[in-house]
Scaffold this active site. Structure first.
Site, PDB file in Angstrom:
ATOM      1  N   SER A 141       0.832  -0.989  -0.101  1.00 32.65           N
ATOM      2  CA  SER A 141       0.145   0.443  -0.098  1.00 32.65           C
ATOM      3  C   SER A 141       1.072   1.149  -0.164  1.00 32.65           C
ATOM      4  CB  SER A 141      -0.909   0.234   1.225  1.00 32.65           C
ATOM      5  OG  SER A 141      -1.884   1.380   1.142  1.00 32.65           O
ATOM      6  N   TYR A 154      -1.515  -1.240  10.129  1.00 36.85           N
ATOM      7  CA  TYR A 154      -2.156  -1.096   8.843  1.00 36.85           C
ATOM      8  C   TYR A 154      -0.531  -0.754   8.252  1.00 36.85           C
ATOM      9  CZ  TYR A 154      -3.744  -0.776   4.174  1.00 36.85           C
ATOM     10  OH  TYR A 154      -3.787  -1.007   3.123  1.00 36.85           O
TER      11      TYR A 154
END
Ligand SMILES: NC(=O)c1ccc[n+]([C@@H]2O[C@H](COP(=O)([O-])OP(=O)(O)OC[C@H]3O[C@@H](n4cnc5c(N)ncnc54)[C@H](O)[C@@H]3O)[C@@H](O)[C@H]2O)c1
Length: 260
Positions: A141, A154
């Protein structure tokens, strides 16, 4: 020339939803046979829509046994494994301030996002090493590239995916296995709402709407990100045999800006 995956076999973890679903559809369009490896049985319906070129296997990517079994299933049903996409991932819970983060989801997020990618890479590479190599694509990401707030676990997990992928790429490349990484920017998928568990439905809708507006504002390209963008980028790595250890941001230019 459009890359083709004619005759190739792929596994896409987390292929039942969102970006994984975009990758499954693009790979099937390009001629591949695809195993949709997901913990959610919604993947069974998607497989049914792919006209015999996809099959669903229920897999928890944080289980070594499950991941090994899905590689066996790909070989048994489709005759081999050429492309492994380690895409399954979950968000950590959004916190207003890290001072309030209880980190109770740390082990779960790391086991899916990091251990899951490492198991998928290892099990696919064990097969590919003895069968003419292949391509492994790990989905990170831009949260693993850019600093920012909100979902620290995350972000840390996605930075780990990037460093792991670049590192293991150097070890596997001599075996004919190319490992590369995709770093998507924001795309509206169910993962957004999952970062705010426990909110009333209207509050979740408001959160998703505000997040989408921010994601659009942050993108120099004035188009919202889509699963199709990520499918296209995955196809490039799936068909490429001469790139390894790359991290491709699929984010409309977002990460080219100074800060998130
Ligand atoms: N949507 C975004 O904005 C965005 C941006 C950057 C990166 N990503 C990454 O893309 C990947 C896909 O996310 P998405 O947005 O499509 O989310 P999503 O929630 O739509 O899809 C995730 C899929 O992973 C599956 N999954 C979750 N845990 C699993 C497990 N333990 N084993 C097997 N499957 C499991 C889910 O069932 C689901 O089908 C994730 O790794 C995510 O971190 C998403």
């Amino acid at each position: 020339m459009t890359p083709t995956l004619d005759g190739k076999v792929a596994i896409v973890t987390g292929g039942a939803s969102g970006l994984g679903l975009g990758i499954v559809r693009r790979f099937v369009d390009a001629g591949a046979s695809v195993v949709i490896a997901d913990i959610d049985a919604a993947g069974r319906q998607l497989a049914g829509e792919c006209g015999g070129r996809a099959r669903f296997e229920r897999v928890d990517v944080s289980s070594a046994e499950d991941v090994s079994a899905v590689v066996d299933a790909a070989v048994r049903h489709f005759g081999g494994l050429d492309v492994m996409v380690n895409n399954a991932g979950i968000s950590s819970t959004m916190h207003r301030s890290f001072l309030q983060a209880d980190l109770s989801d740390f082990a779960k997020v790391m086991s899916v996002n990091v251990l899951g990618v490492m198991l998928g890479t290892r099990e696919a590479a064990r097969y590919m090493a003895g069968h003419d190599g292949g391509s492994i694509i790990n989905v990170a990401s831009i949260g693993g590239l850019q600093a920012g707030g909100g979902v620290m676990t995350y972000r840390a997990s996605k930075a780990a995916v990037i460093h792991f992928s670049r590192s293991v790429a150097t070890e596997l490349a001599p075996l004919g296995i190319s490992v590369n990484c995709l770093a998507p920017g924001g795309v509206p998928t169910p993962i957004l709402a999952s970062s705010v568990p426990g909110l009333a439905p209207e509050a979740v809708d408001k959160f998703v709407q505000k997040t989408r507006e921010k994601m659009r504002r942050d993108r120099p390209l004035p188009l919202e990100g889509t699963p199709e963008d990520v499918g296209e980028a995955a196809l490039y790595f799936a068909a490429a045999t001469r790139t390894a250890g790359m991290v491709l941001a699929v984010d409309g230019g977002t990460s080219a800006r100074e800060s998130a």
